[in-house]
Design an enzyme around this catalytic site. Sequence first.
Site, PDB file in Angstrom:
ATOM      1  N   ASP A 116       0.846  -1.182   0.000  1.00 28.37           N
ATOM      2  CA  ASP A 116       0.000   0.000   0.000  1.00 28.37           C
ATOM      3  C   ASP A 116       0.892   1.246   0.000  1.00 28.37           C
ATOM      4  O   ASP A 116       2.088   1.171   0.324  1.00 28.37           O
ATOM      5  CB  ASP A 116      -0.893  -0.019   1.242  1.00 28.37           C
ATOM      6  CG  ASP A 116      -1.808   1.176   1.315  1.00 28.37           C
ATOM      7  OD1 ASP A 116      -2.522   1.446   0.332  1.00 28.37           O
ATOM      8  OD2 ASP A 116      -1.793   1.861   2.356  1.00 28.37           O
ATOM      9  N   ASP A 126      -0.474   5.171   0.717  1.00 23.37           N
ATOM     10  CA  ASP A 126      -0.865   6.150   1.741  1.00 23.37           C
ATOM     11  C   ASP A 126      -0.851   5.518   3.124  1.00 23.37           C
ATOM     12  O   ASP A 126      -1.551   4.531   3.379  1.00 23.37           O
ATOM     13  CB  ASP A 126      -2.277   6.694   1.461  1.00 23.37           C
ATOM     14  CG  ASP A 126      -2.322   7.598   0.240  1.00 23.37           C
ATOM     15  OD1 ASP A 126      -1.311   8.254  -0.019  1.00 23.37           O
ATOM     16  OD2 ASP A 126      -3.365   7.637  -0.433  1.00 23.37           O
ATOM     17  N   ASN A 177      -5.476   1.922  -3.841  1.00 28.52           N
ATOM     18  CA  ASN A 177      -6.879   2.184  -4.151  1.00 28.52           C
ATOM     19  C   ASN A 177      -7.088   3.578  -4.733  1.00 28.52           C
ATOM     20  O   ASN A 177      -8.188   3.896  -5.185  1.00 28.52           O
ATOM     21  CB  ASN A 177      -7.733   2.041  -2.883  1.00 28.52           C
ATOM     22  CG  ASN A 177      -8.291   0.633  -2.716  1.00 28.52           C
ATOM     23  OD1 ASN A 177      -8.056  -0.244  -3.536  1.00 28.52           O
ATOM     24  ND2 ASN A 177      -9.026   0.421  -1.637  1.00 28.52           N
ATOM     25  N   LYS A 220      -9.291  -2.825  -3.243  1.00 28.45           N
ATOM     26  CA  LYS A 220      -9.207  -3.465  -1.921  1.00 28.45           C
ATOM     27  C   LYS A 220     -10.390  -3.033  -1.056  1.00 28.45           C
ATOM     28  O   LYS A 220     -10.732  -1.864  -1.067  1.00 28.45           O
ATOM     29  CB  LYS A 220      -7.892  -3.064  -1.233  1.00 28.45           C
ATOM     30  CG  LYS A 220      -6.641  -3.500  -1.968  1.00 28.45           C
ATOM     31  CD  LYS A 220      -5.359  -3.008  -1.277  1.00 28.45           C
ATOM     32  CE  LYS A 220      -5.133  -1.522  -1.428  1.00 28.45           C
ATOM     33  NZ  LYS A 220      -3.847  -1.060  -0.880  1.00 28.45           N
ATOM     34  N   ASP A 249      -1.687  -0.189   5.993  1.00 32.11           N
ATOM     35  CA  ASP A 249      -1.999   0.446   7.276  1.00 32.11           C
ATOM     36  C   ASP A 249      -3.479   0.376   7.631  1.00 32.11           C
ATOM     37  O   ASP A 249      -3.876   0.848   8.696  1.00 32.11           O
ATOM     38  CB  ASP A 249      -1.577   1.916   7.240  1.00 32.11           C
ATOM     39  CG  ASP A 249      -2.413   2.721   6.255  1.00 32.11           C
ATOM     40  OD1 ASP A 249      -2.425   2.370   5.057  1.00 32.11           O
ATOM     41  OD2 ASP A 249      -3.077   3.687   6.676  1.00 32.11           O
ATOM     42  N   THR A 252      -9.218  -2.319   4.342  1.00 30.76           N
ATOM     43  CA  THR A 252      -8.884  -2.479   2.924  1.00 30.76           C
ATOM     44  C   THR A 252      -7.719  -3.449   2.748  1.00 30.76           C
ATOM     45  O   THR A 252      -7.889  -4.545   2.214  1.00 30.76           O
ATOM     46  CB  THR A 252      -8.554  -1.113   2.289  1.00 30.76           C
ATOM     47  OG1 THR A 252      -7.529  -0.458   3.044  1.00 30.76           O
ATOM     48  CG2 THR A 252      -9.793  -0.236   2.252  1.00 30.76           C
TER      49      THR A 252
END
EC number: 3.1.3.-
Length: 260
Positions: free
Chosen positions: A10, A12, A44, A181, A206, A210
């Site tokens: 991921d 962010d 995402n 996700k 994090d 998701t």
Amino acid sequence: MKSYNGYLLDLDGTIYRGTEAIEGAKEFLSHLKDQHIPYLFLTNNSSASPQQVAIRLQKMGIDASPDEVYTSSMATAQYMSEHEAGCTVYMIGEEGLRQELVQHGFVLTEESPQYVVVGIDRTFTYEKLAIAATAVRKGAKLIATNPDPAIPTEKGLQPGNGSLIAAVSVAAATKPIVIGKPEPIIVRYALERLGTEAAQTLVVGDNLHTDIEAGANSGLDSLLVLTGYSTREDAEDHAVQPTYITEDLTAWRRRISRGV
């Protein structure tokens, strides 16, 4: 501890926060490259193209190329191409989504579209909501690039695409097909691109709702990093548990280096 042949990462809250790389992210990515372990940035975020994401990472001092980025816009266009290539689409979204749809041969229109696709749109209006809801009520299929209710920004959590798709869904009385996700659709496409098996790939993120649920829904182990959305306390109460939890990527790099 199990070793992994590939990573789905991921962005962010995991690799960066706002315009700054999270401490330890660059060193962790360097470790993976040194060990010849492939990885893919799996996001995402539908607003930016892979090129834009790579440039953003480069500005933070992170070595990245567009080929290492897979977005929910890319997955949406791929999914639609497999089901109804070249159809007409009414799009709510930004340049990253527009670019992918056009490149895949879809025709963007407001007049009797066959699909309504909703991605994050920071110029969202009542008029866009009305056009989308009307089209869906007339038979257009409704697709959401991702379901994130909020996104992290320098101003704190702001409305995400989940908020927009909720408005369209309620107005049209129709549930969307969700691509990003935690759905397995985007993970399946990402694994195909990465070239690793699900059992040997780790999802890192994090967000319990998701990233971690995406791993569980797709048969992948998962790592929750406590540098963004979800906390250790959140994890204790969450129905889907991550395989591992770590304070940050620095701690994880040290752990896998020790093999414990």
